[in-house]
Every structure is written in C-alpha cells, then in structure tokens.
Write an enzyme that holds these catalytic residues in place. Sequence first.
Site, PDB file in Angstrom:
ATOM      1  N   HIS A   1       0.820  -1.224   0.000  1.00  0.00           N
ATOM      2  CA  HIS A   1       0.000   0.000   0.000  1.00  0.00           C
ATOM      3  C   HIS A   1       0.852   1.272   0.000  1.00  0.00           C
ATOM      4  CE1 HIS A   1      -2.691   3.158   1.392  1.00  0.00           C
ATOM      5  NE2 HIS A   1      -2.069   3.186   2.552  1.00  0.00           N
TER       6      HIS A   1
ATOM      7  N   HIS B   1       4.487   6.341   5.386  1.00  0.00           N
ATOM      8  CA  HIS B   1       3.392   7.127   5.965  1.00  0.00           C
ATOM      9  C   HIS B   1       2.562   6.398   7.016  1.00  0.00           C
ATOM     10  CE1 HIS B   1       0.600   5.257   2.977  1.00  0.00           C
ATOM     11  NE2 HIS B   1      -0.298   5.504   3.899  1.00  0.00           N
TER      12      HIS B   1
ATOM     13  N   GLU C   1       1.874   5.223  12.791  1.00  0.00           N
ATOM     14  CA  GLU C   1       0.534   4.961  13.297  1.00  0.00           C
ATOM     15  C   GLU C   1       0.298   3.465  13.524  1.00  0.00           C
ATOM     16  OE1 GLU C   1      -1.135   7.270  14.356  1.00  0.00           O
ATOM     17  OE2 GLU C   1      -3.170   6.495  14.596  1.00  0.00           O
ATOM     18  N   ASP C   2       0.821   2.646  12.633  1.00  0.00           N
ATOM     19  CA  ASP C   2       0.439   1.229  12.643  1.00  0.00           C
ATOM     20  C   ASP C   2       1.540   0.257  13.049  1.00  0.00           C
ATOM     21  OD1 ASP C   2      -1.974   2.116  11.759  1.00  0.00           O
ATOM     22  OD2 ASP C   2      -1.609   1.656   9.651  1.00  0.00           O
TER      23      ASP C   2
ATOM     24  N   ASP D   1      -2.804   8.727  -0.394  1.00  0.00           N
ATOM     25  CA  ASP D   1      -3.163   7.611   0.477  1.00  0.00           C
ATOM     26  C   ASP D   1      -4.655   7.315   0.334  1.00  0.00           C
ATOM     27  OD1 ASP D   1      -3.137   5.783   2.677  1.00  0.00           O
ATOM     28  OD2 ASP D   1      -3.684   7.411   4.045  1.00  0.00           O
TER      29      ASP D   1
ATOM     30  N   ASP E   1     -22.150  17.577 -23.972  1.00  0.00           N
ATOM     31  CA  ASP E   1     -22.483  17.204 -22.608  1.00  0.00           C
ATOM     32  C   ASP E   1     -21.501  16.189 -22.035  1.00  0.00           C
ATOM     33  OD1 ASP E   1     -24.761  18.800 -22.511  1.00  0.00           O
ATOM     34  OD2 ASP E   1     -25.955  17.242 -23.483  1.00  0.00           O
TER      35      ASP E   1
HETATM   36 MN    MN Z   1      -2.232   4.533   4.320  1.00  0.00          MN
END
Ligand code: MN
Length: 721
Positions: free
Chosen positions: A48, A72, A76-77, A139, A260
């Site tokens: 990811h 990133h 956090e994880d 992300d 359109d």
């Molecule tokens: Mn992420």
Amino acid sequence: MIEPSPLIAQIKTYDPDFDPTPVNRAYEYAKKMHEGQTRSSGEPYYTHPLEVAGLLANMKMDTPTIITAILHDTLEDTSATYDEVKAQFGEEVATLVNGVSKLSRIEGQTVEGKQAENFRKLVLAMSEDIRVLLVKLADRLHNMRTLHHIQKPEKRQRIARETIEIYVPLAERIGLHNLKEELEDLCFAQLNPEARESIANRLSFLRQEGTEVVQEIIDELRSLMAASGINAEVAGREKTKYSIWRKMQRKNVSFEQLSDIMAFRIVVDNIEQCYGALGLVHSTYPTVPGRFKDYISTPKPNGYRSIHTTVIGPANHRVEVQIRTRDMQEEAELGVAAHWAYKSGKKAEKKDAKQYRWLRDLLEILEQEQRPEELLENTKLELFQDQVYVFTPKGDLIELPAGSTPVDFAYAVHSGVGDKCVGSKINGRIAPLNTKLNNGDQIDIITAKNQSPSPTWERFVVTGKARSHIRRFVRQQQRDQYSALGKAMLQKIFQQEGYEFTDKAVAHVVPQFRMDEIDDLYAGIGQGNLVAREIFRTIFPAHKTPTAKKPTDAEVEQQAIQARKGGGAGKPMPIKGLIPGMAVHYARCCHPLPGDRIVGIVTTGKGVTVHTIDCETLENFADTPERWLDVSWDDGPDSPESHVGRLQVTISNVAGALGTLSTVIGKNGGNIINLKITSRSLDFWDMLLDVYVNDTRHLNNIIAALRATPQIASVERARGR
Ligand code: MN
C-alpha cells in the site's frame, strides 16, 4: 510482488539526477516494520505505501515526499517511532510522516454536514506543509481504489462519505484536478451505484454513436491550428460520470449532445497563442452565447487558468473547447502540487523558498475564495492559522480562536457547562484550565454543581463568550455583596437609634433615591454612593440623634464585643469566599481564618475589611464606631477554600531544619506560599510564614505538629503587623 524498481524508474523519468538509495532504504524499513500485516485484499501491507509513493511519483513529487509516502503508516500502525524515523531518514521526512500520522488519527470521527467545512479546515491546519496533504490525498486515493476489498458495506459507505465531504473539496481547493475527479467518481460508485450505472449506459450509447465524430473534430481543429502556424496538441476528453450527474442535478437537464460528455482541449506554447487559437475557433465556428469564460485573465480561486468556449463545431455538433498553455495544463492537473513537482532544466529550489511560495499561494487561494461566484461551496474560509479545532468526547468538532483554553471550550459547548466547570481532561489526561488547546485535542470538561465562575479565569480566556459570562457573574456577585453590606450598615443605624429594622420601612423611600429595587438602594449604600444615615433620616425625618461623644478605650473593646454579639434586630453579615475585586477583603495584618472571631471595618467605596477581633489595627478605628460591622463566617455548602494563615516561627540553626519545617507543614495539608526571615542569630532563625489553610482548626493542627518537632524552637500564630 511489487518491488521499488518500477517506482525508481518512474522517478528517473522526471529527475535524472535522482539518488535511489534513501528510497530503497525506506522501502526496506517499511517492509520490515509492516511485516506480518496484511491489507483487506490479503496482500502484504507494505504494498500500500509503495502504491501511494507511485501515485506521488506520477505527480513528479520530490524525494522527501516519495519517502514520506513509503513510511506514511509506520508511526501509526507499527512500532516505529518519530525519533527512529528521524535518525534514519532525517528531520524533514520525520516531520512529514508525523504530519500524515496526525491526520490519520483524526479520521473516522463522525462529521455532520455543516461540520464538514470545519473538518476540512482542521485538515488544512494540521498539514502545516502542503506535502503532508498531498501524501494524505494519495493515500486516500489508493484506499478508495481498493475499497471493494472491504467486506462491510457500512464501512465502505462511511469512508466514501468522508472522502466526498472532506478530501474531494480539499483536492479541489488546492487544484489537484485529476485526483479530485477520480476520488469523486470512486465515491459516486459507492454512494449511488444506480445513478452511476444509468449514466454509464447512456455514455456508452452516445460514445458508439460519436466515435467517428470525435476523431473528425480533433482532426479539423488540428489542421485549423497548423494552417495558422500554431504548434498545438489537440485532444478529446470524456467528462466524468460524476460531473455529468452533478450537472444534471444542478441544471435539471438531460444529456444527449456531444458537448455534454466531451471536452476538447487545445494545448499551446504560450498565452499569446491561447488567444490566437481562440480567435481562430471563434472566427471559424459560430459561438454558443453565454458559454465563454476567460480563466486566464481571471484565474479560478484555486489557481486554475484556461479559456473555455462552446461553439457549433464540425458536422453541426455543439463542442466545448478548452484552450491553455502547457504550464497551465500541468497546473490544472496538479494544482499547488505543481510547485513541488520536479521541472526539467530547473534544479529544485531551496526548501524555504518553496515553503514560502506554497504559503503565499494558499493564502491567495483563501483570500480569493471570498468571491462568491467562484465558491465551490457557500462557506467562507477564515484564515485557519488563527483557529484551533478540537473535539467533544462525542466527536463533535468545535472551532475556537487560537490560544483558547478548556474554559473557552466549556463556554463554547454551553454556558451552563462553563459556569459549572471545575477541571478538564485533554486527550484523557487531567489538565489545568488555562492549558492552551491544540488542533485535534479531545476535551472533557469536569463540572460540579456548586461551582461558579472564577474571576481569575478572565486572565486566560480568549473568547468573548467566556469573558462576558465570567464578567456578568462577577458583577452579579459584587452587587450581591455590596447589597448585603449596605443592608447591614443600615440595620446598624436602626439598631443604634432604637428602631426595629424591616425591609418594608426602607422600601417606601426607594423611589426618592431614584432606584428601582430595594437591593439597588442597599448596593448603593455598600458602594458608598449613598449615605446610610441620610437614608435613615429620610425614613424618620423627625428623629433626633443624641450627640456622639468620643469613646474610651474600654468602650472600643466593648464596641468590638457588641459588634460580634450582634443582638437586637441586626444579624451578622455572612462572609463568603475570597474573590478579588469583591466588597469583602481579609485584612493583611491579622489574616483571619474561618473559626476566628471577626469584625468588619467599612471603608466607603471600598467595601468591608475583615479583621480578627483581637487585631491591634482595630485601635485605629476606635473613633469611628459607625464603621464597625458585625460579620460572621458563612458555613454555606461551598467546598473548603484556602485562606492565608500567618505563623511566627523560630527554628534551630541546624542542617535540615528548614526542610523539616516544610515537610511537617506539607504532611499536614498546608501549602507554604511565603516565607520571610525576620532575624538570624548563631543559634536561631526567626521567620514569618504564610500558609494556605482551610480554617483555624487546620492552622492549629499545623501549629501543634510543628511544636512537636525537635528542630523547631517555637511557633505562634502571628498577630497584628
Ligand atoms: Mn495509508
């Protein structure tokens, strides 16, 4: 299996000097940290962040942004820490990763429609460096692309709603056009699949009919430009299903024409050629009135520049044509990110310069956003730098001025909460009421039934609402005290002159003193604006007062005892808490404590000063018995509050004596607030100690404990000055 080599190859296409080492190291680090974690799709988790980095490489982002993308989710994880990331990848990357993590932490809060704008501002405010937001948006894009792997439909819906309410407008605001359109369409598929499908069906029908026409139009526009020597790229682009659907909703129209669903784009070298190309188009085909827009002379608030026009084009088709330069094309797709993108030939500018330009760009966007016709939504954007966004325990978002405290927060929630507030928890931890709040904090206000606002709060609150409530309370409190004081003074005169005091007797003279209520009259006396004796004379005009004679010392003593005893009609005036600026003060000479026998001395305009009955200072008021006032401690339901007790202490001049002294006082619940050494000899030190205590019993306990301490020679309560 995804490996970083395609990513590195991608970066090399736009930055030939790029050094892949740190990117490879970031990849290895993320892979190791996320080891054992998997995505909903079943893939290893580290795929990811690598995909997110790929999205940013497509936007030609600089190396720190790419590395940030790879890392990133580590803070956090995983067990990774800020310090570790900083040590491995430097402060710039660590700060960026930390910023992305902060944003991730506030996700998933329930946000109602009208709070969405606040939430967007929170996100903007928390991404102090725009690259934080770019990584967050990439992300989110990857998460939306892989949303179908999530099993629970409610969770998919929640994420899609959050995306369309928060991240789509943010992408729009900073001009990330392509990313915004893709996010929008992914949300559309999740939130309204039926509408999207019907548009998809209609589109494929029109597309089949128009395939040849589209190429025809492109060829004709190309030859038109070439004939006039304009070097132009011409392309046809299908509008997104979501934008078609929005237009149908907004204008309540059906779509059937090519214009359109398609937009044709002419991309040229410079601005002159833009207008040249426009002239050619307009002189070759009839224009459709009201469809011409020049965003080159007047760019959109998010910086978008282009010329839009609609003409009756080749084979009588209505055609929308967009004309712009190559630079504008890049900006239209990348928005502010274009400033961070690598530009061939130009070496990357210094960080500070970039940072500055980004800020200036954003400020411009925000300022221009005031133009109502250009607003995406009808919300005015305040300068978010001066705001702080915090949460209630339920997850409601509250917007406050920067520098706000829990007290401001409490009043913003409800004035009743503010008035009863005694403490606060910030992110689950007890915090002082004057703590400055930070973006994203969750605030829990602790209230108590008997609490009332403290005038000291006024020193640190910043919101007008909090300030006005505190002031109103203090004013009311002052008025109550002055009113009680005035009444007590009048009662005393009645008693001296031998009359029974009743409110009724006073009530009928209230209008004569141009007052509305009897309490106003009492407050006027207490504050010194009215003279009590004058009011007495107005009530009893015929009364004659015997001439006063100077009292003897014995009579002064008697006076004090008399005042203390009260008796007759006069009841002692109850003394409440020590509130600065109030009508009641405690004398500094004798420091009266609850439990002491006390007397009040009235000073016109300044209220009443409370002394202990044996205070030497009282001699000074022997000549003015009318100033003496009977007061008593109010044993109301208030929580015990601190009073200052003063001690005269003599300690042996031995090592550790002073330490023992403070330990003994501390153990007995006293808090030393002042210490003054009055004399020093070889063997002994004399000192004055001010200690916070609840009442005389408390102080006497401390005195007893000190007397039991060997190093302490003597302890007395200090009297007089
Ligand atoms: Mn992420």
